[in-house]
Scaffold this motif. Sequence first.
Motif, PDB file in Angstrom:
ATOM      1  N   ILE A  97      12.330  10.656   4.996  1.00 48.20           N
ATOM      2  CA  ILE A  97      11.719  11.152   3.504  1.00 48.20           C
ATOM      3  C   ILE A  97      10.151  10.996   3.948  1.00 48.20           C
ATOM      4  O   ILE A  97       9.667  10.069   4.107  1.00 48.20           O
ATOM      5  N   TRP A  98       9.523  12.052   3.501  1.00 47.46           N
ATOM      6  CA  TRP A  98       8.033  12.030   3.589  1.00 47.46           C
ATOM      7  C   TRP A  98       7.327  12.077   2.181  1.00 47.46           C
ATOM      8  O   TRP A  98       7.811  12.909   1.135  1.00 47.46           O
ATOM      9  N   GLY A 128      -3.508   5.960  -0.044  1.00 42.62           N
ATOM     10  CA  GLY A 128      -2.572   4.894   0.460  1.00 42.62           C
ATOM     11  C   GLY A 128      -1.723   4.288  -0.435  1.00 42.62           C
ATOM     12  O   GLY A 128      -1.966   4.366  -1.623  1.00 42.62           O
ATOM     13  N   PHE A 129      -0.551   3.934  -0.038  1.00 42.13           N
ATOM     14  CA  PHE A 129       0.575   3.334  -0.764  1.00 42.13           C
ATOM     15  C   PHE A 129      -0.090   2.092  -1.905  1.00 42.13           C
ATOM     16  O   PHE A 129       0.197   2.236  -2.935  1.00 42.13           O
ATOM     17  N   ALA A 130      -0.853   1.398  -1.095  1.00 44.27           N
ATOM     18  CA  ALA A 130      -1.617   0.317  -1.940  1.00 44.27           C
ATOM     19  C   ALA A 130      -2.202   0.662  -3.264  1.00 44.27           C
ATOM     20  O   ALA A 130      -2.469  -0.166  -4.380  1.00 44.27           O
ATOM     21  N   GLN A 131      -2.730   1.845  -3.484  1.00 43.99           N
ATOM     22  CA  GLN A 131      -3.606   2.543  -4.384  1.00 43.99           C
ATOM     23  C   GLN A 131      -2.698   2.996  -5.448  1.00 43.99           C
ATOM     24  O   GLN A 131      -3.136   3.532  -6.593  1.00 43.99           O
ATOM     25  N   VAL A 165      11.617   5.971   5.540  1.00 41.39           N
ATOM     26  CA  VAL A 165      10.797   6.474   4.390  1.00 41.39           C
ATOM     27  C   VAL A 165       9.397   6.329   5.054  1.00 41.39           C
ATOM     28  O   VAL A 165       8.786   5.293   5.390  1.00 41.39           O
ATOM     29  N   HIS A 166       8.609   7.620   5.206  1.00 41.54           N
ATOM     30  CA  HIS A 166       7.062   7.397   5.437  1.00 41.54           C
ATOM     31  C   HIS A 166       5.970   7.874   4.388  1.00 41.54           C
ATOM     32  O   HIS A 166       6.452   9.063   3.969  1.00 41.54           O
ATOM     33  N   ILE A 167       5.403   6.972   4.108  1.00 41.49           N
ATOM     34  CA  ILE A 167       4.263   7.388   3.012  1.00 41.49           C
ATOM     35  C   ILE A 167       2.864   7.392   3.847  1.00 41.49           C
ATOM     36  O   ILE A 167       2.242   6.551   4.193  1.00 41.49           O
ATOM     37  N   VAL A 168       2.296   8.780   4.053  1.00 42.73           N
ATOM     38  CA  VAL A 168       1.256   8.900   4.772  1.00 42.73           C
ATOM     39  C   VAL A 168       0.103   9.101   3.548  1.00 42.73           C
ATOM     40  O   VAL A 168       0.307   9.502   2.475  1.00 42.73           O
ATOM     41  N   ASP A 169      -1.122   9.250   4.164  1.00 44.23           N
ATOM     42  CA  ASP A 169      -2.443   9.293   3.429  1.00 44.23           C
ATOM     43  C   ASP A 169      -3.417   9.989   4.051  1.00 44.23           C
ATOM     44  O   ASP A 169      -3.140  10.271   5.348  1.00 44.23           O
ATOM     45  N   ARG A 170      -4.477   9.997   3.619  1.00 46.68           N
ATOM     46  CA  ARG A 170      -5.619  10.619   4.147  1.00 46.68           C
ATOM     47  C   ARG A 170      -6.903   9.805   3.964  1.00 46.68           C
ATOM     48  O   ARG A 170      -7.926   9.950   3.670  1.00 46.68           O
ATOM     49  N   VAL A 171      -6.523   8.453   4.556  1.00 53.08           N
ATOM     50  CA  VAL A 171      -7.794   7.632   4.697  1.00 53.08           C
ATOM     51  C   VAL A 171      -8.124   7.282   6.050  1.00 53.08           C
ATOM     52  O   VAL A 171      -7.160   7.118   6.877  1.00 53.08           O
ATOM     53  N   ASP A 172      -9.456   7.330   6.481  1.00 56.78           N
ATOM     54  CA  ASP A 172      -9.771   7.347   7.652  1.00 56.78           C
ATOM     55  C   ASP A 172      -9.681   5.962   8.258  1.00 56.78           C
ATOM     56  O   ASP A 172      -9.840   5.015   7.661  1.00 56.78           O
ATOM     57  N   GLY A 173      -8.862   5.812   9.487  1.00 58.25           N
ATOM     58  CA  GLY A 173      -8.513   4.770  10.158  1.00 58.25           C
ATOM     59  C   GLY A 173      -7.318   4.056   9.804  1.00 58.25           C
ATOM     60  O   GLY A 173      -6.706   2.962  10.098  1.00 58.25           O
ATOM     61  N   LYS A 179       3.406   0.333   7.053  1.00 60.30           N
ATOM     62  CA  LYS A 179       3.414   0.348   8.801  1.00 60.30           C
ATOM     63  C   LYS A 179       3.820   1.523   8.965  1.00 60.30           C
ATOM     64  O   LYS A 179       4.786   2.340   8.582  1.00 60.30           O
ATOM     65  N   ARG A 180       3.166   2.186  10.222  1.00 57.52           N
ATOM     66  CA  ARG A 180       3.530   3.285  10.559  1.00 57.52           C
ATOM     67  C   ARG A 180       4.813   2.998  11.526  1.00 57.52           C
ATOM     68  O   ARG A 180       5.186   2.343  12.150  1.00 57.52           O
TER      69      ARG A 180
END
Length: 407
Positions: free
Chosen positions: A46-47, A53-56, A78-86, A36-37
């Motif tokens: 923490i970045w 995405g985290f699930a992968q 802790v923020h885990i960001v991704d490059r998944v559209d939407g 969640k954001r």
Amino acid sequence: MPVEVTKSDLPNGIKHISPEKIDHRTDEEIAAWLQKRHPVTSDKNIWGFWDTGFAQMSPWVKRNVINWVRRLGPEWTVHIVDRVDGSETSVFHYVEESYFPKTFVEGTMDGHKAHMGDLVRLPLLWKYGGVWMDVGLILLRHIDDICWKRIEDPESPYELAAVALMHLPDTYTPLNGFLCTKRNNPFVKRWHDIYLALWSEGATNSKDFHKHPLLRHLPLFDLQMETVNLKAEKPNVELLCDYMAHYTCAERLRKLIDPNDGFNGAEWYAKHMLLFDAGVEMFHIQKITAWDAQRQFRLFSLPRTGAGAVVDESWHEAEAFVTSVLANSSMIKLPHGPRNEGLKVNMLADLWDAEENHNKDIEEGSFAAYLRYGSLHFDQTREVKKLDWQNPKEEIVTIGYLEPVKM
């Protein structure tokens, strides 16, 4: 996980952490929270990044990140960001597209995925502050004790902390897998601008970045492998420098004075950089095993307790191995390595990625499970020492930080 370790069982250099300092939510609860954001309310962030995405992530990598949350407590987000559209946790929710090259925005990058992380880490730190950690990192010590207390101290000169390796004789270069700073750091912004410029001519990968006009005047890295006990064939230097171009951009900035605004990279670096020896603080297990992934895998997989445990020579070797790491290193970085970029070294990360080994890092009673237990329940008594190194006397160029040096 292993049975609780009593005070009398602890080796020298280790003490227990008070249980109330640990987040006791389940793995599943923390994993759901990470997807969640969350609002950015301070510099204590923490970045981390995983493009899909985290699930992968591989299971052992997910556990790394979950344990960051457990170990650091509610003061750090802790923020885990991704490059998944939407995606709810897309990096574009935090950083505007203007900070990235066209190929990143359009999803057409076709090189090493590590370079996506290279494009993401500095804008996040520039805008919000905190700590960037590669997700292949097992944290063994609290961020406050590693570096944050010195970064936030108004009496301290330090503004950017990193671990560093000797990539040229007598020259330590900061790695980018662990970076710590408050927001609006002038070195961080310029560093990212230089790296972004490498992608401005339509590049979709890092091929020939070492020849780019902004970098071509700099010496190619000559990895000093003996400093981390790496016994391997010397890599293809040009391929390695393309892969490590993000590091080279920091070297460019360190070696210039910008006449446009007076920013003195060498002076800033000497005064404000807080460097730690990566051979001690990040690559301890690799250094003491000469990067032998099979040996690391064997030692971590041995039973430490339970019916299968046999206290023999191998058991004592594994015990010394794990307790040395728990007492003497701030973190463990398990990289996959730039195989296609000239450094052919097998890695523990690849072994733990394999489906048949998905639980080897937490197998009940094993030394790996003891490491995981210690990363959450033990603290170190030693001081994390600043790397004792002075910038060598080098040629400093006076030029705009985005202007090429005439050759």
